[in-house]
Design a protein around this motif. Structure first.
Motif, PDB file in Angstrom:
ATOM      1  N   ALA A   1       0.833  -1.208   0.000  1.00  0.00           N
ATOM      2  CA  ALA A   1       0.000   0.000   0.000  1.00  0.00           C
ATOM      3  C   ALA A   1       0.864   1.252   0.000  1.00  0.00           C
ATOM      4  CB  ALA A   1      -0.944  -0.014   1.199  1.00  0.00           C
ATOM      5  N   ASP A   2       1.942   1.257   0.768  1.00  0.00           N
ATOM      6  CA  ASP A   2       2.848   2.413   0.797  1.00  0.00           C
ATOM      7  C   ASP A   2       3.487   2.638  -0.565  1.00  0.00           C
ATOM      8  OD1 ASP A   2       2.277   2.879   3.458  1.00  0.00           O
ATOM      9  OD2 ASP A   2       4.134   1.944   4.212  1.00  0.00           O
ATOM     10  N   ARG A   3       3.915   1.564  -1.200  1.00  0.00           N
ATOM     11  CA  ARG A   3       4.521   1.683  -2.543  1.00  0.00           C
ATOM     12  C   ARG A   3       3.504   2.220  -3.544  1.00  0.00           C
ATOM     13  NH1 ARG A   3       8.015  -3.940  -3.063  1.00  0.00           N
ATOM     14  NH2 ARG A   3       9.570  -3.394  -1.499  1.00  0.00           N
ATOM     15  N   GLU A   4       2.288   1.730  -3.440  1.00  0.00           N
ATOM     16  CA  GLU A   4       1.215   2.185  -4.341  1.00  0.00           C
ATOM     17  C   GLU A   4       0.952   3.676  -4.128  1.00  0.00           C
ATOM     18  OE1 GLU A   4      -0.972   1.369  -7.498  1.00  0.00           O
ATOM     19  OE2 GLU A   4       0.430  -0.035  -6.597  1.00  0.00           O
ATOM     20  N   ASP A   5       0.909   4.108  -2.873  1.00  0.00           N
ATOM     21  CA  ASP A   5       0.721   5.533  -2.569  1.00  0.00           C
ATOM     22  C   ASP A   5       1.865   6.359  -3.142  1.00  0.00           C
ATOM     23  OD1 ASP A   5      -1.602   4.930  -1.217  1.00  0.00           O
ATOM     24  OD2 ASP A   5      -0.704   5.072   0.787  1.00  0.00           O
ATOM     25  N   GLN A   6       3.079   5.853  -3.001  1.00  0.00           N
ATOM     26  CA  GLN A   6       4.246   6.571  -3.500  1.00  0.00           C
ATOM     27  C   GLN A   6       4.185   6.699  -5.025  1.00  0.00           C
ATOM     28  OE1 GLN A   6       7.993   4.642  -2.707  1.00  0.00           O
ATOM     29  NE2 GLN A   6       9.137   6.552  -2.868  1.00  0.00           N
ATOM     30  N   ARG A   7       3.821   5.622  -5.718  1.00  0.00           N
ATOM     31  CA  ARG A   7       3.692   5.673  -7.183  1.00  0.00           C
ATOM     32  C   ARG A   7       2.615   6.670  -7.600  1.00  0.00           C
ATOM     33  NH1 ARG A   7       3.817  -0.336  -7.033  1.00  0.00           N
ATOM     34  NH2 ARG A   7       5.979  -0.887  -7.311  1.00  0.00           N
ATOM     35  N   ARG A   8       1.501   6.650  -6.877  1.00  0.00           N
ATOM     36  CA  ARG A   8       0.411   7.571  -7.189  1.00  0.00           C
ATOM     37  C   ARG A   8       0.874   9.023  -7.035  1.00  0.00           C
ATOM     38  NH1 ARG A   8      -2.871   5.867  -3.571  1.00  0.00           N
ATOM     39  NH2 ARG A   8      -3.601   4.117  -4.799  1.00  0.00           N
ATOM     40  N   GLU A   9       1.594   9.304  -5.965  1.00  0.00           N
ATOM     41  CA  GLU A   9       2.104  10.660  -5.733  1.00  0.00           C
ATOM     42  C   GLU A   9       3.125  11.055  -6.791  1.00  0.00           C
ATOM     43  OE1 GLU A   9       3.489  10.593  -1.699  1.00  0.00           O
ATOM     44  OE2 GLU A   9       1.449  10.353  -0.905  1.00  0.00           O
ATOM     45  N   GLN A  10       3.973  10.109  -7.210  1.00  0.00           N
ATOM     46  CA  GLN A  10       4.953  10.403  -8.259  1.00  0.00           C
ATOM     47  C   GLN A  10       4.260  10.697  -9.586  1.00  0.00           C
ATOM     48  OE1 GLN A  10       7.417   6.901  -8.125  1.00  0.00           O
ATOM     49  NE2 GLN A  10       8.839   7.802  -6.635  1.00  0.00           N
ATOM     50  N   ARG A  11       3.218   9.918  -9.909  1.00  0.00           N
ATOM     51  CA  ARG A  11       2.474  10.178 -11.152  1.00  0.00           C
ATOM     52  C   ARG A  11       1.830  11.558 -11.114  1.00  0.00           C
ATOM     53  NH1 ARG A  11       0.816   4.683 -10.605  1.00  0.00           N
ATOM     54  NH2 ARG A  11      -1.128   5.404  -9.676  1.00  0.00           N
ATOM     55  N   GLN A  12       1.276  11.894  -9.969  1.00  0.00           N
ATOM     56  CA  GLN A  12       0.626  13.191  -9.821  1.00  0.00           C
ATOM     57  C   GLN A  12       1.654  14.318  -9.930  1.00  0.00           C
ATOM     58  OE1 GLN A  12      -1.851  13.287  -6.388  1.00  0.00           O
ATOM     59  NE2 GLN A  12      -3.349  14.579  -7.388  1.00  0.00           N
ATOM     60  N   ALA A  13       2.806  14.150  -9.314  1.00  0.00           N
ATOM     61  CA  ALA A  13       3.853  15.168  -9.397  1.00  0.00           C
ATOM     62  C   ALA A  13       4.388  15.285 -10.818  1.00  0.00           C
ATOM     63  CB  ALA A  13       4.986  14.834  -8.429  1.00  0.00           C
ATOM     64  N   ALA A  14       4.459  14.151 -11.527  1.00  0.00           N
ATOM     65  CA  ALA A  14       4.968  14.169 -12.900  1.00  0.00           C
ATOM     66  C   ALA A  14       4.073  14.983 -13.827  1.00  0.00           C
ATOM     67  CB  ALA A  14       5.120  12.745 -13.422  1.00  0.00           C
ATOM     68  N   ARG A  15       2.804  15.078 -13.507  1.00  0.00           N
ATOM     69  CA  ARG A  15       1.900  15.875 -14.331  1.00  0.00           C
ATOM     70  C   ARG A  15       2.281  17.343 -14.293  1.00  0.00           C
ATOM     71  NH1 ARG A  15      -3.540  13.242 -11.972  1.00  0.00           N
ATOM     72  NH2 ARG A  15      -3.354  11.234 -12.978  1.00  0.00           N
TER      73      ARG A  15
END
Length: 171
Positions: A106-120
């Motif tokens: 779950a932590d890794r998934e949250d981190q990926r989600r935040e990275q995708r959002q920041a990449a936008r």
């Protein structure tokens, strides 16, 4: 909202994936609801379900959910896995990540989600832009509507990727 997410139990942080179009398991649920038996009809349905899952756009998310929610995904085929497969996968995850593997995932998934959002909101680096231009030059522009790759096309792409990685190591 990392604070709110971490306050939830880890299994609740792994939500069932959403897709706008109905998946094979929604269209043909009878293939997916069998217990593991030696009956030829059940085995045929299980094999068909596994094949249908192979092309599902939410199979990865479905598997994460099924692994994190064992009581809800106790029976049937989920993301191309049977009950026995999921039990083995949970054991492997426990061996690799510890008994609290659901929190790690779950932590890794949250981190990926935040990275995708920041990449936008982050511009591409010069190197990334060059890779995109090279890809466009070699493969042409992306089609307006992406289509699903056939299993043969997927295998071809895997072979190309592995050949590229080997060439990179050799060079």
């Amino acid at each position: 909202m990392p604070g709110l997410r971490s306050a939830l139990p880890a299994s609740d942080r792994i939500t069932f994936p959403y897709t706008a179009s109905p998946t094979a398991c929604q269209r043909q649920p009878a293939h997916f609801s069998h217990e593991e038996t030696s009956s030829p009809a059940a085995q045929t349905d299980i094999e068909q379900a596994k094949q249908l899952c192979a092309g599902c756009p939410i199979a990865t998310g479905c598997l994460k959910w099924a692994l994190a929610h064992p009581s809800d995904a106790r029976l049937g085929v989920w993301a191309g896995t049977t009950t026995r497969d999921r039990t083995r996968l949970r054991q492997r995850l426990t061996d690799r990540l510890g008994t609290d593997w659901v929190t790690v995932v779950a932590d890794r998934e949250d981190q990926r989600r935040e990275q995708r959002q920041a990449a936008r909101h982050t511009p591409l680096t010069v190197h990334q832009a060059r890779v995109i231009c090279l890809d466009r030059d070699v493969n042409g522009p992306l089609p307006q509507r992406l289509r699903r790759l056939t299993p043969d096309e997927q295998q071809r792409n895997v072979r190309r990727m592995l050949a590229g990685l080997q060439a990179r190591k050799a060079g």
